[in-house]
Design an enzyme around this catalytic site. Structure first.
Site, short mmCIF file in Angstrom:
data_model
loop_
_atom_site.label_atom_id
_atom_site.label_comp_id
_atom_site.label_asym_id
_atom_site.label_seq_id
_atom_site.Cartn_x
_atom_site.Cartn_y
_atom_site.Cartn_z
N ASP A 17 0.82 -1.22 0.00
CA ASP A 17 0.00 0.00 0.00
C ASP A 17 0.84 1.26 0.00
O ASP A 17 0.42 2.30 0.50
CB ASP A 17 -0.92 0.00 1.22
CG ASP A 17 -0.15 -0.11 2.53
OD1 ASP A 17 1.11 -0.16 2.49
OD2 ASP A 17 -0.79 -0.13 3.59
N HIS A 19 2.50 13.62 -10.00
CA HIS A 19 1.65 12.49 -9.62
C HIS A 19 2.48 11.42 -8.91
O HIS A 19 3.53 11.02 -9.39
CB HIS A 19 0.98 11.88 -10.85
CG HIS A 19 0.08 12.82 -11.56
ND1 HIS A 19 -0.53 12.51 -12.77
CD2 HIS A 19 -0.31 14.08 -11.26
CE1 HIS A 19 -1.26 13.53 -13.17
NE2 HIS A 19 -1.14 14.51 -12.28
#
Length: 324
Positions: free
Chosen positions: A133, A318
């Site tokens: 994650d 990003h």
């Protein structure tokens, strides 16, 4: 009909199975193992041997006599991590939006919770899988220091805060040339929960916790040791497959408590880790960072390899990627 006896080990207990036969199917065995471990069959992972290797249990109809499982084997049961759901597309954020590190939570002093290493005993060096994650490095370090996996949303912010504060206070050793970006930009970047940790973060946390962090690199079959030159008394182990970190621990053969922290002069465990690196590389338990495909979860652009991802992050800001 010849019987098969197996020793089964989970995180909390061990049992002997002596009611199996050569004709028992893989499906029947999985059902029994799932009941024992309380792990759903579709997430059950079975390991055996030394170092432990995953056993193929995908062919339900195959009989045990036709598998690599033999009477007397020790089966170690682990749970595969849940597949991460792609995050929803988010609008592009400007570089000025990340919150300054001063607004982050006060870091936990993990040094107060470091476990004393247990007495050396024979055992198997094993991998504890943590979620993929973007905070796997921090979850892994938390595990080896505390002996348990916790929600990364609780664990990671404190470690990110430790790193940001350490870097912000030392503009000489953490210059733009070292960080790859201006010091203040790096501090904002590492506090973003989508940012991945690596060598810089490992070095900072090794120094902060006062422990050597040995990283088993399964791509090159080597061990990179952070804090090796600091003469720390203790050592912990992580495994790195190219994009993901998992912690390692010693599973004692006598069923006693697992060990995650070792004396830094314990050459036996270090040799075991080196052998684990060799075995992992030979069985291709790694991700080729030059070939794997990523998707930018913000603008949905498909990227090939680590270099393209880095270039995209640099040009757009990003930072949220998912592996395809």
């Amino acid at each position: 009909m010849a019987g098969i006896a197996l020793k089964v080990k989970t995180k909390t207990e061990q049992q002997i199975l002596n009611n199996l036969t050569q004709e028992t199917t893989v499906k029947e065995l999985k059902t029994i193992l799932s009941t024992i471990s309380k792990i759903p069959e579709n997430r059950l992972m079975v390991l055996s041997g030394y170092p432990p290797k995953s056993i193929d249990i995908s062919q339900d109809g195959v009989k045990l006599k036709d598998t690599q499982i033999k009477s007397g084997d020790i089966l170690i049961l682990e749970e595969k991590p849940e597949e991460q759901q792609p995050s929803k597309t988010q609008p592009q954020q400007s570089k000025s939006q990340p919150q300054p590190f001063k607004s982050q939570p006060t870091p936990v002093d993990y040094r107060a919770h470091v476990l004393e290493p247990t007495e050396n005993c024979p055992g198997i060096l094993m991998k504890q899988v943590v979620p993929a994650d973007n905070s796997c490095l921090f979850s892994s370090i938390h595990f080896v220091l505390n002996g348990k996996v916790e929600d990364s949303s609780v664990v990671a912010p404190s470690m990110r805060q430790i790193i940001a504060e350490t870097v912000a206070k030392d503009l000489i050793n953490y210059s733009e040339a070292i960080l790859g970006k201006p010091n203040d930009e790096y501090c904002a970047w590492i506090l973003d929960n989508n940012s991945w940790g690596g060598a810089i973060e490992l070095a900072v946390l090794s120094n902060y916790f006062g422990v050597e962090i040995a990283v088993v690199d399964t791509i090159n079959a080597i061990i990179n040791r952070f804090g090796e030159d600091q003469s720390y008394a203790h050592r912990v182990f992580l495994m790195f497959d190219g994009i993901h970190y998992d912690p390692l621990y010693l599973e004692p053969l006598d069923g006693s408590k697992i060990q995650t922290i070792f004396p830094s002069d314990d050459e036996r465990v270090l040799r075991d880790a080196e052998q684990l690196a060799i075995e992992a590389k030979s069985s291709r338990q790694y991700t080729d960072v030059n070939k794997f495909t990523l998707k930018c979860m913000i603008c949905n652009v498909m990227l090939k390899g680590q270099l393209q991802a880095q270039q995209h992050a640099s040009s757009t800001g990003h930072m949220n990627f998912g592996e395809v």
